[in-house]
Design a protein around this motif. Structure first.
Motif, PDB file in Angstrom:
ATOM      1  N   THR A  57       1.010  -1.427  -0.106  1.00 48.76           N
ATOM      2  CA  THR A  57       0.229   0.144  -0.045  1.00 48.76           C
ATOM      3  C   THR A  57       0.658   1.111   0.044  1.00 48.76           C
ATOM      4  O   THR A  57       2.287   1.604   0.707  1.00 48.76           O
ATOM      5  N   ASN A  58      -0.299   2.182  -0.372  1.00 46.43           N
ATOM      6  CA  ASN A  58       1.076   3.509  -0.956  1.00 46.43           C
ATOM      7  C   ASN A  58      -0.153   4.366  -0.584  1.00 46.43           C
ATOM      8  O   ASN A  58      -0.914   4.715  -1.031  1.00 46.43           O
ATOM      9  N   SER A  62      -1.431  12.648   4.789  1.00 49.06           N
ATOM     10  CA  SER A  62      -2.208  13.952   5.058  1.00 49.06           C
ATOM     11  C   SER A  62      -3.924  12.947   5.192  1.00 49.06           C
ATOM     12  O   SER A  62      -4.235  12.626   5.512  1.00 49.06           O
ATOM     13  N   VAL A  63      -3.920  11.508   4.836  1.00 48.06           N
ATOM     14  CA  VAL A  63      -5.172  10.739   5.668  1.00 48.06           C
ATOM     15  C   VAL A  63      -4.333   9.038   5.623  1.00 48.06           C
ATOM     16  O   VAL A  63      -5.046   8.186   6.409  1.00 48.06           O
ATOM     17  N   LYS A  64      -2.974   8.882   5.890  1.00 46.32           N
ATOM     18  CA  LYS A  64      -2.490   8.369   6.668  1.00 46.32           C
ATOM     19  C   LYS A  64      -2.783   8.566   8.050  1.00 46.32           C
ATOM     20  O   LYS A  64      -3.037   9.234   9.003  1.00 46.32           O
ATOM     21  N   THR A  68      -7.569   3.872   4.687  1.00 49.04           N
ATOM     22  CA  THR A  68      -7.456   2.255   4.393  1.00 49.04           C
ATOM     23  C   THR A  68      -7.697   1.875   3.927  1.00 49.04           C
ATOM     24  O   THR A  68      -9.124   1.657   2.789  1.00 49.04           O
ATOM     25  N   ILE A  69      -7.276   1.582   2.403  1.00 52.61           N
ATOM     26  CA  ILE A  69      -7.582   0.860   1.043  1.00 52.61           C
ATOM     27  C   ILE A  69      -6.874  -0.659   1.233  1.00 52.61           C
ATOM     28  O   ILE A  69      -5.914  -0.847   2.345  1.00 52.61           O
ATOM     29  N   SER A  70      -8.534  -1.822   0.897  1.00 51.27           N
ATOM     30  CA  SER A  70      -8.166  -2.537   1.338  1.00 51.27           C
ATOM     31  C   SER A  70      -8.421  -3.100  -0.215  1.00 51.27           C
ATOM     32  O   SER A  70      -9.095  -2.561  -0.784  1.00 51.27           O
ATOM     33  N   SER A  84     -12.328   9.700  10.523  1.00 50.20           N
ATOM     34  CA  SER A  84     -11.710  10.996  10.598  1.00 50.20           C
ATOM     35  C   SER A  84     -12.401  11.714   9.876  1.00 50.20           C
ATOM     36  O   SER A  84     -11.067  12.370   9.398  1.00 50.20           O
ATOM     37  N   LEU A  85     -13.260  11.694   8.788  1.00 53.39           N
ATOM     38  CA  LEU A  85     -13.264  12.441   7.668  1.00 53.39           C
ATOM     39  C   LEU A  85     -13.263  14.130   7.816  1.00 53.39           C
ATOM     40  O   LEU A  85     -13.205  14.479   8.780  1.00 53.39           O
ATOM     41  N   LYS A  86     -12.742  15.579   6.808  1.00 55.09           N
ATOM     42  CA  LYS A  86     -12.340  16.520   7.163  1.00 55.09           C
ATOM     43  C   LYS A  86     -12.573  16.692   6.474  1.00 55.09           C
ATOM     44  O   LYS A  86     -13.001  16.728   5.451  1.00 55.09           O
TER      45      LYS A  86
END
Length: 122
Positions: A57-58, A62-64, A68-70, A84-86
């Protein structure tokens, strides 16, 4: 024809969560990676997260820790869990399929979905 169908966008309050899904279809024999990019008005499209067929994954810095990508290789589907969306996450999110081939000897090609809107209110 290879197609990417995205779902899961919408409007959410800051601090909320959304889960995006993208299913690739069209006789895909092999691909290198799938991922998510986003584009806000007046801003160039940017990488959000990618995942290779091997699961590497990469993430955009700012989203780390929040996203989560799967993926499910058997279903040619990629997911993006966004927590935790902004408000600054507001954008059209595009699914990508990288290095796809429809036959063993076919040329690798990149594909894009139509995009799904994510709006985060403050």
């Amino acid at each position: 024809q290879v197609q990417l169908v995205e779902s899961g966008g919408g409007l959410v309050q800051a601090g909320g969560s959304l889960r995006l899904s993208c299913a690739a279809s069209g006789g895909i024999y092999f691909f290198n990676a799938m991922g998510w990019y986003r584009q806000a008005p007046g801003i160039q499209r940017e990488l959000v997260a990618t995942i290779t067929r091997q699961g590497i994954t990469n993430y955009k810095d700012s989203v780390k820790g929040r996203f989560t990508i799967s993926r499910d290789n058997a279903k040619n589907t990629v997911y993006l869990q966004m927590n935790s969306l902004k408000p600054e996450d507001t954008a059209v999110y595009y699914c990508s399929l990288t290095g796809a081939r429809t036959t063993l000897w076919g040329s690798p090609t990149d594909y894009w979905g139509q995009g799904t809107q994510v709006a985060v209110s403050s």
